[in-house]
Design a protein around this motif. Sequence first.
Motif, PDB file in Angstrom:
ATOM      1  N   ALA A  70       0.836  -1.206   0.000  1.00 44.18           N
ATOM      2  CA  ALA A  70       0.000   0.000   0.000  1.00 44.18           C
ATOM      3  C   ALA A  70       0.869   1.254   0.000  1.00 44.18           C
ATOM      4  CB  ALA A  70      -0.936  -0.006   1.204  1.00 44.18           C
ATOM      5  N   ALA A  71       1.924   1.249   0.811  1.00 41.17           N
ATOM      6  CA  ALA A  71       2.814   2.416   0.867  1.00 41.17           C
ATOM      7  C   ALA A  71       3.520   2.624  -0.467  1.00 41.17           C
ATOM      8  CB  ALA A  71       3.835   2.243   1.989  1.00 41.17           C
ATOM      9  N   LEU A  72       3.973   1.517  -1.084  1.00 39.60           N
ATOM     10  CA  LEU A  72       4.638   1.637  -2.386  1.00 39.60           C
ATOM     11  C   LEU A  72       3.664   2.110  -3.465  1.00 39.60           C
ATOM     12  CD1 LEU A  72       6.989  -1.484  -2.385  1.00 39.60           C
ATOM     13  CD2 LEU A  72       7.676   0.926  -2.298  1.00 39.60           C
ATOM     14  N   ALA A  73       2.448   1.631  -3.420  1.00 41.61           N
ATOM     15  CA  ALA A  73       1.449   2.061  -4.410  1.00 41.61           C
ATOM     16  C   ALA A  73       1.182   3.553  -4.279  1.00 41.61           C
ATOM     17  CB  ALA A  73       0.158   1.259  -4.235  1.00 41.61           C
ATOM     18  N   ARG A  77       2.034   6.363  -7.076  1.00 39.54           N
ATOM     19  CA  ARG A  77       1.003   7.260  -7.580  1.00 39.54           C
ATOM     20  C   ARG A  77       1.468   8.718  -7.487  1.00 39.54           C
ATOM     21  NH1 ARG A  77      -2.725   5.136  -4.994  1.00 39.54           N
ATOM     22  NH2 ARG A  77      -2.719   6.452  -3.154  1.00 39.54           N
ATOM     23  N   VAL A  78       2.077   9.093  -6.363  1.00 41.12           N
ATOM     24  CA  VAL A  78       2.587  10.459  -6.188  1.00 41.12           C
ATOM     25  C   VAL A  78       3.683  10.738  -7.206  1.00 41.12           C
ATOM     26  CG1 VAL A  78       3.888  11.956  -4.617  1.00 41.12           C
ATOM     27  CG2 VAL A  78       1.941  10.633  -3.753  1.00 41.12           C
ATOM     28  N   LEU A  79       4.558   9.762  -7.413  1.00 41.60           N
ATOM     29  CA  LEU A  79       5.638   9.925  -8.384  1.00 41.60           C
ATOM     30  C   LEU A  79       5.081  10.093  -9.797  1.00 41.60           C
ATOM     31  CD1 LEU A  79       8.714   9.934  -8.858  1.00 41.60           C
ATOM     32  CD2 LEU A  79       8.596   7.445  -9.047  1.00 41.60           C
ATOM     33  N   THR A  80       4.076   9.311 -10.134  1.00 43.30           N
ATOM     34  CA  THR A  80       3.450   9.412 -11.455  1.00 43.30           C
ATOM     35  C   THR A  80       2.813  10.786 -11.651  1.00 43.30           C
ATOM     36  OG1 THR A  80       3.032   7.044 -11.455  1.00 43.30           O
ATOM     37  CG2 THR A  80       1.739   8.360 -12.981  1.00 43.30           C
ATOM     38  N   ARG A  93      15.635  10.064 -12.177  1.00 45.41           N
ATOM     39  CA  ARG A  93      16.376   9.811 -10.945  1.00 45.41           C
ATOM     40  C   ARG A  93      15.431   9.334  -9.845  1.00 45.41           C
ATOM     41  NH1 ARG A  93      17.892  14.601  -9.139  1.00 45.41           N
ATOM     42  NH2 ARG A  93      18.520  15.160 -11.233  1.00 45.41           N
ATOM     43  N   MET A  94      14.298   9.989  -9.703  1.00 47.47           N
ATOM     44  CA  MET A  94      13.308   9.610  -8.678  1.00 47.47           C
ATOM     45  C   MET A  94      12.701   8.235  -8.986  1.00 47.47           C
ATOM     46  SD  MET A  94      11.438  13.281  -8.035  1.00 47.47           S
ATOM     47  CE  MET A  94      10.398  12.764  -6.702  1.00 47.47           C
ATOM     48  N   ASP A  99      12.408   2.415  -7.881  1.00 47.39           N
ATOM     49  CA  ASP A  99      12.596   1.026  -8.302  1.00 47.39           C
ATOM     50  C   ASP A  99      13.605   0.305  -7.404  1.00 47.39           C
ATOM     51  OD1 ASP A  99      10.765   1.229 -10.359  1.00 47.39           O
ATOM     52  OD2 ASP A  99      12.282   1.573 -11.923  1.00 47.39           O
ATOM     53  N   ASP A 100      14.710   0.994  -7.096  1.00 52.50           N
ATOM     54  CA  ASP A 100      15.719   0.399  -6.205  1.00 52.50           C
ATOM     55  C   ASP A 100      15.113   0.090  -4.837  1.00 52.50           C
ATOM     56  OD1 ASP A 100      17.578   0.625  -8.239  1.00 52.50           O
ATOM     57  OD2 ASP A 100      18.566   2.409  -7.386  1.00 52.50           O
ATOM     58  N   LYS A 101      14.332   1.033  -4.339  1.00 61.03           N
ATOM     59  CA  LYS A 101      13.689   0.840  -3.030  1.00 61.03           C
ATOM     60  C   LYS A 101      12.725  -0.348  -3.077  1.00 61.03           C
ATOM     61  CE  LYS A 101      10.618   3.240   0.203  1.00 61.03           C
ATOM     62  NZ  LYS A 101       9.927   4.504   0.491  1.00 61.03           N
ATOM     63  N   ALA A 102      11.918  -0.439  -4.124  1.00 61.59           N
ATOM     64  CA  ALA A 102      10.952  -1.546  -4.255  1.00 61.59           C
ATOM     65  C   ALA A 102      11.675  -2.888  -4.359  1.00 61.59           C
ATOM     66  CB  ALA A 102      10.055  -1.322  -5.468  1.00 61.59           C
ATOM     67  N   GLN A 103      12.769  -2.912  -5.122  1.00 67.57           N
ATOM     68  CA  GLN A 103      13.541  -4.158  -5.260  1.00 67.57           C
ATOM     69  C   GLN A 103      14.152  -4.572  -3.918  1.00 67.57           C
ATOM     70  OE1 GLN A 103      13.734  -6.204  -7.852  1.00 67.57           O
ATOM     71  NE2 GLN A 103      12.351  -4.875  -8.988  1.00 67.57           N
ATOM     72  N   GLN A 104      14.676  -3.609  -3.164  1.00 65.01           N
ATOM     73  CA  GLN A 104      15.272  -3.927  -1.857  1.00 65.01           C
ATOM     74  C   GLN A 104      14.206  -4.445  -0.895  1.00 65.01           C
ATOM     75  OE1 GLN A 104      18.591  -3.971  -1.051  1.00 65.01           O
ATOM     76  NE2 GLN A 104      17.779  -5.059   0.716  1.00 65.01           N
ATOM     77  N   ILE A 105      13.041  -3.819  -0.911  1.00 67.70           N
ATOM     78  CA  ILE A 105      11.946  -4.292  -0.056  1.00 67.70           C
ATOM     79  C   ILE A 105      11.581  -5.721  -0.434  1.00 67.70           C
ATOM     80  CG2 ILE A 105       9.468  -4.007   0.400  1.00 67.70           C
ATOM     81  CD1 ILE A 105       9.976  -0.959   0.377  1.00 67.70           C
ATOM     82  N   ARG A 106      11.512  -6.009  -1.715  1.00 67.66           N
ATOM     83  CA  ARG A 106      11.183  -7.366  -2.168  1.00 67.66           C
ATOM     84  C   ARG A 106      12.236  -8.368  -1.679  1.00 67.66           C
ATOM     85  NH1 ARG A 106      10.551  -6.576  -7.452  1.00 67.66           N
ATOM     86  NH2 ARG A 106       8.350  -6.140  -7.187  1.00 67.66           N
ATOM     87  N   ARG A 107      13.513  -8.010  -1.795  1.00 61.20           N
ATOM     88  CA  ARG A 107      14.585  -8.895  -1.318  1.00 61.20           C
ATOM     89  C   ARG A 107      14.484  -9.115   0.190  1.00 61.20           C
ATOM     90  NH1 ARG A 107      17.554  -6.065  -5.306  1.00 61.20           N
ATOM     91  NH2 ARG A 107      18.252  -4.540  -3.759  1.00 61.20           N
TER      92      ARG A 107
END
Length: 190
Positions: A70-73, A77-80, A93-94, A99-107
């Motif tokens: 939910a936080a990532l979504a 949305r804000v980024l979009t 850059r943002m 993407d890096d943050k989402a990938q790290q969370i997934r790992r």
Amino acid sequence: MKRLFAILLMALPLPMAAQTPPQSTDGAAMAILTVVPDRLFEETEAGRTATDRYQQASQALLNENRGLEAALATEERVLTEKRATLPVEDFRRMADAFDDKAQQIRRDQDAKSLRITRQRDLDRQLFFQAALPVLAGLMREKRALVILDRSSVFLSFDVIDITDEAVVELNNTLGDGTQVFQSAPETPAP
């Protein structure tokens, strides 16, 4: 042809003499017992404790994953929405940082899931290690030389299955498994 013969042979009712377990020449029962290991784990208090530990850790991780999604979504949305107002380089850059943050969370979440699975496997292993002396006692009591997994036995008499008796003995000996699982570290809460 042999397969048809085997199927027909299995379909025939056993004669009455074959329905009583064989005895040794001195009258003692034959020295083979069977158990259903999954039932030992699932139907004992200690096994249920291990299962509850796993389910609680899994549910906590699931809840955490939903919160992170939910936080990532929201962040996406804000980024979009900012895309139209930002220079391309700033947006890129943002977006890369997101993407890096989402990938790290997934790992990180995958690592937590793996720890929970390993904990479940360790708890099961500890349960069966603790069950061995109890099962060995039943073997001595029944003068058996072996206990087989019932699923690996092609045909047997029900009287050699000691699963119900083993569940009772394990409940009496291990209780809820508190002592069994003390040596296993709790899976950290997410």
